[in-house]
Design a protein around this motif. Sequence first.
Motif, PDB file in Angstrom:
ATOM      1  N   LEU A 112     -11.828  11.948  15.932  1.00 48.51           N
ATOM      2  CA  LEU A 112     -12.529  13.050  15.413  1.00 48.51           C
ATOM      3  C   LEU A 112     -14.120  12.969  15.848  1.00 48.51           C
ATOM      4  O   LEU A 112     -14.787  12.345  15.600  1.00 48.51           O
ATOM      5  N   VAL A 113     -14.738  13.656  17.284  1.00 37.73           N
ATOM      6  CA  VAL A 113     -15.827  13.712  17.860  1.00 37.73           C
ATOM      7  C   VAL A 113     -16.466  15.350  17.752  1.00 37.73           C
ATOM      8  O   VAL A 113     -16.144  15.582  18.428  1.00 37.73           O
ATOM      9  N   PRO A 114     -17.452  15.662  16.682  1.00 36.35           N
ATOM     10  CA  PRO A 114     -17.684  16.898  16.674  1.00 36.35           C
ATOM     11  C   PRO A 114     -18.987  16.656  17.882  1.00 36.35           C
ATOM     12  O   PRO A 114     -19.452  15.873  17.556  1.00 36.35           O
ATOM     13  N   MET A 115     -18.967  17.457  18.288  1.00 31.39           N
ATOM     14  CA  MET A 115     -19.714  17.957  19.567  1.00 31.39           C
ATOM     15  C   MET A 115     -20.561  18.977  19.147  1.00 31.39           C
ATOM     16  O   MET A 115     -20.281  20.246  18.687  1.00 31.39           O
ATOM     17  N   HIS A 116     -22.450  18.896  19.651  1.00 31.46           N
ATOM     18  CA  HIS A 116     -23.206  20.235  19.345  1.00 31.46           C
ATOM     19  C   HIS A 116     -23.743  20.640  20.394  1.00 31.46           C
ATOM     20  O   HIS A 116     -25.440  21.213  19.956  1.00 31.46           O
ATOM     21  N   GLY A 117     -23.702  19.390  21.571  1.00 28.45           N
ATOM     22  CA  GLY A 117     -24.352  20.242  22.821  1.00 28.45           C
ATOM     23  C   GLY A 117     -26.328  19.484  22.882  1.00 28.45           C
ATOM     24  O   GLY A 117     -27.300  20.490  23.195  1.00 28.45           O
ATOM     25  N   ASP A 118     -25.867  17.955  22.641  1.00 26.74           N
ATOM     26  CA  ASP A 118     -27.478  18.016  22.670  1.00 26.74           C
ATOM     27  C   ASP A 118     -26.902  16.862  23.199  1.00 26.74           C
ATOM     28  O   ASP A 118     -26.158  16.307  23.659  1.00 26.74           O
ATOM     29  N   ASP A 119     -27.918  15.928  23.419  1.00 28.53           N
ATOM     30  CA  ASP A 119     -28.135  14.353  24.545  1.00 28.53           C
ATOM     31  C   ASP A 119     -27.090  13.768  23.782  1.00 28.53           C
ATOM     32  O   ASP A 119     -26.600  11.741  24.340  1.00 28.53           O
ATOM     33  N   GLY A 120     -26.653  13.671  22.651  1.00 27.29           N
ATOM     34  CA  GLY A 120     -25.471  12.794  21.797  1.00 27.29           C
ATOM     35  C   GLY A 120     -24.009  12.667  21.740  1.00 27.29           C
ATOM     36  O   GLY A 120     -23.657  11.269  21.837  1.00 27.29           O
ATOM     37  N   ASP A 121     -23.889  13.625  22.629  1.00 24.62           N
ATOM     38  CA  ASP A 121     -22.290  13.983  22.665  1.00 24.62           C
ATOM     39  C   ASP A 121     -21.588  13.164  23.643  1.00 24.62           C
ATOM     40  O   ASP A 121     -20.168  12.529  23.252  1.00 24.62           O
ATOM     41  N   ALA A 122     -22.626  12.420  24.498  1.00 23.07           N
ATOM     42  CA  ALA A 122     -21.859  11.433  25.098  1.00 23.07           C
ATOM     43  C   ALA A 122     -21.747   9.816  25.218  1.00 23.07           C
ATOM     44  O   ALA A 122     -20.945   9.460  25.072  1.00 23.07           O
ATOM     45  N   VAL A 123     -22.657   9.622  23.785  1.00 22.48           N
ATOM     46  CA  VAL A 123     -22.979   9.089  23.733  1.00 22.48           C
ATOM     47  C   VAL A 123     -21.724   8.826  22.170  1.00 22.48           C
ATOM     48  O   VAL A 123     -21.423   7.743  21.668  1.00 22.48           O
ATOM     49  N   ALA A 124     -21.976   9.906  21.450  1.00 22.74           N
ATOM     50  CA  ALA A 124     -20.090   9.591  20.532  1.00 22.74           C
ATOM     51  C   ALA A 124     -19.336   9.825  21.143  1.00 22.74           C
ATOM     52  O   ALA A 124     -18.291   9.099  20.824  1.00 22.74           O
ATOM     53  N   LEU A 125     -18.783   9.842  22.669  1.00 22.55           N
ATOM     54  CA  LEU A 125     -17.134  10.346  23.184  1.00 22.55           C
ATOM     55  C   LEU A 125     -17.674   8.422  23.285  1.00 22.55           C
ATOM     56  O   LEU A 125     -16.606   7.763  23.754  1.00 22.55           O
ATOM     57  N   GLU A 126     -18.557   7.623  23.657  1.00 22.49           N
ATOM     58  CA  GLU A 126     -18.608   6.707  24.357  1.00 22.49           C
ATOM     59  C   GLU A 126     -18.066   5.503  23.605  1.00 22.49           C
ATOM     60  O   GLU A 126     -17.107   4.950  23.218  1.00 22.49           O
ATOM     61  N   THR A 127     -18.964   6.221  21.798  1.00 23.74           N
ATOM     62  CA  THR A 127     -18.455   5.412  20.714  1.00 23.74           C
ATOM     63  C   THR A 127     -17.533   5.033  20.607  1.00 23.74           C
ATOM     64  O   THR A 127     -16.179   4.431  20.156  1.00 23.74           O
ATOM     65  N   ALA A 128     -16.444   6.461  20.819  1.00 31.22           N
ATOM     66  CA  ALA A 128     -15.857   6.539  20.121  1.00 31.22           C
ATOM     67  C   ALA A 128     -14.156   5.936  21.235  1.00 31.22           C
ATOM     68  O   ALA A 128     -13.136   5.407  20.313  1.00 31.22           O
ATOM     69  N   HIS A 129     -14.874   5.847  22.227  1.00 30.21           N
ATOM     70  CA  HIS A 129     -13.658   5.283  23.164  1.00 30.21           C
ATOM     71  C   HIS A 129     -13.886   3.987  22.759  1.00 30.21           C
ATOM     72  O   HIS A 129     -13.151   3.242  23.067  1.00 30.21           O
ATOM     73  N   SER A 130     -15.254   3.476  22.406  1.00 35.18           N
ATOM     74  CA  SER A 130     -15.111   1.677  22.359  1.00 35.18           C
ATOM     75  C   SER A 130     -13.814   1.140  20.937  1.00 35.18           C
ATOM     76  O   SER A 130     -13.207   0.525  21.033  1.00 35.18           O
ATOM     77  N   VAL A 131     -13.727   2.594  19.698  1.00 34.07           N
ATOM     78  CA  VAL A 131     -13.120   2.501  19.031  1.00 34.07           C
ATOM     79  C   VAL A 131     -11.608   2.499  19.060  1.00 34.07           C
ATOM     80  O   VAL A 131     -10.821   1.991  19.103  1.00 34.07           O
ATOM     81  N   ALA A 132     -11.712   3.292  19.835  1.00 30.65           N
ATOM     82  CA  ALA A 132     -10.311   3.679  20.588  1.00 30.65           C
ATOM     83  C   ALA A 132      -9.382   3.059  21.164  1.00 30.65           C
ATOM     84  O   ALA A 132      -8.455   2.821  21.118  1.00 30.65           O
ATOM     85  N   GLN A 133      -9.767   1.840  22.353  1.00 26.91           N
ATOM     86  CA  GLN A 133      -8.929   0.853  23.363  1.00 26.91           C
ATOM     87  C   GLN A 133      -9.241  -0.268  21.939  1.00 26.91           C
ATOM     88  O   GLN A 133      -8.421  -0.910  22.501  1.00 26.91           O
TER      89      GLN A 133
END
Length: 160
Positions: free
Chosen positions: A5-26
């Motif tokens: 689950l990746v809560p998004m907030h409309g800030d610069d960290g959103d893309a980084v959070a998705l990238e981090t989640a993708h690393s784990v998801a792989q």
Amino acid sequence: MKTILVPMHGDDGDAVALETAHSVAQHFKSHIEALLIRHDPQILAGDGLVIPSDYLVEMGNRWQNMAERVRKVYEETVTRLGIQKAEIDAGGAALGCPTASWRELSGQEAEVVGQIGQAVHLGNGQLADRQYDADVLLVVAVIVDADMAGFFDRMPGFAT
């Protein structure tokens, strides 16, 4: 771990959070659920106080503009990373590869995320229109730092 689950907030960290989640998801062949929580305005009006309708319309327009920007970041990041879009019930584990979906809910973030966690923990897994079948990893904040480079590669038994 089936769902990240990746809560998004409309800030610069959103893309980084998705990238981090993708690393784990792989690694776990997980499903990534990007979540934007609408913070409905709380209007406390006293006796005789009237909130102009233009003010409420403006608040709604601002929210909609922000939600569209965040959704665009989600779409661009998922496309750039090559993540397949699928609904949560299809799940990444069932497809053998990371998948992602987008969701918007209303409420306070801590309460909504807590309700999702409780639904998973209690085993009933149902929250609104989604069924959560397994553990959920919450990617709440991502710290971008030079020391974080290769973080997952340094974890025993985890290679990206």
